[in-house]
Design a protein around this motif. Structure first.
Motif, mmCIF file in Angstrom:
data_model
loop_
_atom_site.group_PDB
_atom_site.id
_atom_site.type_symbol
_atom_site.label_atom_id
_atom_site.label_comp_id
_atom_site.label_asym_id
_atom_site.label_seq_id
_atom_site.Cartn_x
_atom_site.Cartn_y
_atom_site.Cartn_z
ATOM 1 N N ILE A 126 1.445 -1.299 0.223
ATOM 2 C CA ILE A 126 0.186 -0.123 0.622
ATOM 3 C C ILE A 126 0.571 1.394 -0.134
ATOM 4 O O ILE A 126 1.411 1.433 0.829
ATOM 5 C CB ILE A 126 -1.078 0.179 1.414
ATOM 6 N N TYR A 127 0.749 2.088 -0.997
ATOM 7 C CA TYR A 127 1.281 3.515 -1.152
ATOM 8 C C TYR A 127 0.506 4.783 -0.814
ATOM 9 O O TYR A 127 -1.134 4.369 -1.231
ATOM 10 C CB TYR A 127 2.013 3.088 -2.404
ATOM 11 N N GLU A 128 1.313 5.536 -0.287
ATOM 12 C CA GLU A 128 0.571 6.742 -0.043
ATOM 13 C C GLU A 128 1.574 7.724 -0.897
ATOM 14 O O GLU A 128 3.148 8.148 -0.613
ATOM 15 C CB GLU A 128 0.363 7.527 0.911
ATOM 16 N N ASN A 129 1.289 8.734 -1.809
ATOM 17 C CA ASN A 129 2.465 9.386 -2.074
ATOM 18 C C ASN A 129 3.704 8.740 -2.868
ATOM 19 O O ASN A 129 4.549 9.402 -2.595
ATOM 20 C CB ASN A 129 2.454 10.871 -1.578
ATOM 21 N N ASP A 130 3.373 7.434 -3.262
ATOM 22 C CA ASP A 130 4.505 6.568 -3.812
ATOM 23 C C ASP A 130 5.872 6.056 -2.312
ATOM 24 O O ASP A 130 6.363 5.680 -2.228
ATOM 25 C CB ASP A 130 5.256 7.835 -4.728
ATOM 26 N N ILE A 131 5.109 6.305 -1.285
ATOM 27 C CA ILE A 131 5.805 6.030 -0.043
ATOM 28 C C ILE A 131 5.138 5.000 0.229
ATOM 29 O O ILE A 131 4.393 5.008 0.580
ATOM 30 C CB ILE A 131 6.630 6.991 0.861
ATOM 31 N N PRO A 132 5.555 3.634 0.481
ATOM 32 C CA PRO A 132 5.279 2.924 0.700
ATOM 33 C C PRO A 132 4.392 2.933 2.837
ATOM 34 O O PRO A 132 5.624 3.380 3.609
ATOM 35 C CB PRO A 132 6.164 1.223 0.940
ATOM 36 N N VAL A 133 3.046 2.618 2.781
ATOM 37 C CA VAL A 133 2.587 2.705 3.968
ATOM 38 C C VAL A 133 2.295 1.625 4.699
ATOM 39 O O VAL A 133 1.707 1.764 6.341
ATOM 40 C CB VAL A 133 1.929 3.615 4.526
ATOM 41 N N GLY A 134 2.389 0.669 3.792
ATOM 42 C CA GLY A 134 1.067 -0.417 4.650
ATOM 43 C C GLY A 134 1.532 -1.952 3.865
ATOM 44 O O GLY A 134 1.718 -1.625 2.750
#
Length: 141
Positions: A126-134
């Motif tokens: 799971i990504y938010e703004n191309d950063i893996p967050v989950g």
């Protein structure tokens, strides 16, 4: 977190290549393949004499990477790509890959077969703004 199965299907719809891993005698090998998906069912074609066909026949457990998804499942031999039982599947494959089975197809062999790949367990980064967050996981079968 929950798997976004619609996003998985969209990823498979757009994928020209996925990475299929197979194993026999505790030796794993991976390679790119061109999938046809019908919903979340995947189909690949290959030569019956290929390493991947031999491995999937000996051990149906497979793993696949596609985009930000990874899944494990089973391969099932469907028979000759030229057999009457696979006519509709071959048409669908040609619709997805117009050059397949034609004169321009560099990979065509006389012993082409189809395998169905079924998804049993799927994981998604799971990504938010191309950063893996989950990370999400789900068993489907």
């Amino acid at each position: 977190m929950e798997i976004n199965l619609e996003k998985l299907e969209e990823t498979l719809d757009k994928a020209e290549v996925i990475y299929l891993s197979t194993s026999v005698h505790d030796v794993v090998s991976s390679r790119p393949v061109s999938p046809l998906n019908i919903g979340l069912n995947l189909y690949i074609r290959t030569s019956a004499s290929s390493k991947k066909a031999k491995e999937m026949t000996a051990n149906p457990n497979i793993a696949v990477c596609a985009g930000k998804f990874y899944f494990t499942g089973k391969a099932r031999f469907l028979g000759s790509a030229f057999g009457s039982g696979n006519t509709e599947l071959k048409k669908a494959y040609i619709s997805r890959y117009p050059d397949s089975f034609g004169k321009e197809d560099e990979f065509i062999e006389s012993d082409e077969v189809f395998f169905e790949l079924t998804i049993e367990h799927v994981s998604e980064w799971i990504y938010e703004n191309d950063i893996p967050v989950g990370f999400a996981e789900q068993t489907l079968r």
